[in-house]
Scaffold this motif. Structure first.
Motif, PDB file in Angstrom:
ATOM      1  N   ASP A  56      -3.640  -6.147   0.970  1.00  0.00           N
ATOM      2  CA  ASP A  56      -3.754  -4.808   0.387  1.00  0.00           C
ATOM      3  C   ASP A  56      -3.285  -3.702   1.323  1.00  0.00           C
ATOM      4  OD1 ASP A  56      -5.813  -5.010   2.198  1.00  0.00           O
ATOM      5  OD2 ASP A  56      -7.303  -4.024   0.922  1.00  0.00           O
ATOM      6  N   ALA A  71      -2.734  -4.337  -2.993  1.00  0.00           N
ATOM      7  CA  ALA A  71      -3.129  -2.931  -2.867  1.00  0.00           C
ATOM      8  C   ALA A  71      -3.330  -2.358  -4.260  1.00  0.00           C
ATOM      9  CB  ALA A  71      -2.067  -2.152  -2.118  1.00  0.00           C
ATOM     10  N   SER A  72      -4.429  -1.663  -4.474  1.00  0.00           N
ATOM     11  CA  SER A  72      -4.697  -1.126  -5.808  1.00  0.00           C
ATOM     12  C   SER A  72      -3.769   0.042  -6.099  1.00  0.00           C
ATOM     13  CB  SER A  72      -6.147  -0.669  -5.924  1.00  0.00           C
ATOM     14  OG  SER A  72      -6.356   0.552  -5.243  1.00  0.00           O
ATOM     15  N   SER A 106      -3.364  -4.019  -9.422  1.00  0.00           N
ATOM     16  CA  SER A 106      -2.710  -4.246  -8.133  1.00  0.00           C
ATOM     17  C   SER A 106      -1.211  -3.997  -8.241  1.00  0.00           C
ATOM     18  CB  SER A 106      -2.951  -5.680  -7.665  1.00  0.00           C
ATOM     19  OG  SER A 106      -2.300  -6.597  -8.532  1.00  0.00           O
TER      20      SER A 106
END
Length: 325
Positions: A56, A71-72, A106
């Motif tokens: 992330d 990673a959001s 994501s």
């Protein structure tokens, strides 16, 4: 929803081993996969939770932005470096879905969400994408929101990702990892036109996982922006969208990147059309010539031809907002 096996991967190596199984799918935010599983459209034999893997990161080093596959969307959109140096990414993410979905979704999942329309999502209709060879009811049915670029007789569905349009304009590269090793694919080569096999949407092979996306840091990226036209202010796919960046020298275009969303079966960019603007002033006539070349391959229906006018207006607005010519 059909029965399936659920596994939680504790390492990347374990995740790749599990993904090598037949009909296995990775689960990150699950905002599309779970929805389609509930509808019976997706039916994986094994679902692998990869949410705990350390993928992330959002970092800038050696002239490139690296976005981890997990990673959001929200994390990337609010990152100070992204907002300052790659604004089109932040703006595109914030134009998509809802806050709750952005928190869960994501980077990798966003890029690999299924290209879909109402016919694809319902078993009440045939769909070549869901069941190859059954037909495409959108061809002669309700298609006002369908694609005008990159279509075929087998599929008219619009690619849904705002993020992918932004990354296409920035020449992003996607890293795919499998037990066979890693390969790097330009985002421009990630998606497949529907042709006669609309069920095959990307070049991602079975067992591969997006570990990260690299975006070159350039002056053009820092000038970039995203404009999205849609029927309502939030939680709506684009009717037409533009990721654009322009750099001028002595009042003329020195560099330009324009990618379209909402019009194509894949995110759409035409470098030969962009070349028409190099060395030119951004006059209305020059932009019109560019739009004519960019939209020349379009195959609109009577119901969705309006998208061509939307795109022309959106391109003009996006270019003038980005340019300092």
């Amino acid at each position: 929803m059909r029965p399936f096996e659920f596994q939680r991967a504790s390492s990347l190596a374990e995740a790749l081993d599990l993904l090598a199984r037949p009909n296995a799918r990775a689960l990150a935010g699950g905002t599309t996969l779970i929805d389609l599983m509930k509808l019976g459209v997706e039916a994986p034999a094994t679902v692998i939770d990869i949410g705990g893997l350390p993928l992330d990161e959002v970092t800038l080093a050696d002239g490139r932005l690296r976005l981890g596959g997990l990673a959001s969307n929200s994390k990337v959109a609010r990152d100070a470096i992204v907002r300052a140096q790659f604004p089109v990414i932040s703006e595109a993410i914030l134009a998509g879905a809802s806050g709750q979905i952005r928190n869960a979704a994501s980077m990798g999942g966003n890029l690999l969400q299924r290209t879909r329309c109402a016919f694809f999502r319902s078993h009440d209709w045939p769909c070549n994408k869901r069941a190859p060879g059954t037909g495409c009811p959108a061809r002669d049915g309700a298609n006002a929101h369908h694609a005008v670029l990159g279509t075929s007789d087998h599929c008219l569905a619009v690619h849904p990702s705002d993020l992918a349009v932004a990354l296409l304009a920035l020449d992003a590269v996607v890293a795919l990892q499998s037990n066979a090793g890693m390969r790097r694919i330009p985002l421009a080569s990630l998606y497949r036109l529907p042709g006669s096999t609309p069920d095959i949407e990307t070049v991602v092979a079975a067992g591969e996982l997006i570990t990260h996306i690299d975006v070159p840091q350039t002056e053009l990226a820092a000038r970039s922006g995203y404009l999205k036209l849609r029927g309502r202010a939030s939680y709506e796919f684009a009717s037409a969208s533009v990721a654009a960046a322009v750099r001028c020298e002595d009042g003329r275009v020195a560099e330009i990147a324009v990618a379209l969303g909402g019009l194509g079966t894949v995110p759409w960019r035409d470098r030969s059309a962009e070349a028409l603007l190099i060395g030119e002033s951004l006059t209305d006539a020059a932009i019109d010539r560019f739009c004519t070349a960019l939209l020349a391959p379009a195959r609109p229906t009577e119901a969705n031809a309006y998208k061509l006018d939307l795109a022309r207006g959106a391109v003009r607005r996006a270019l003038m907002r980005s340019a300092s010519c």
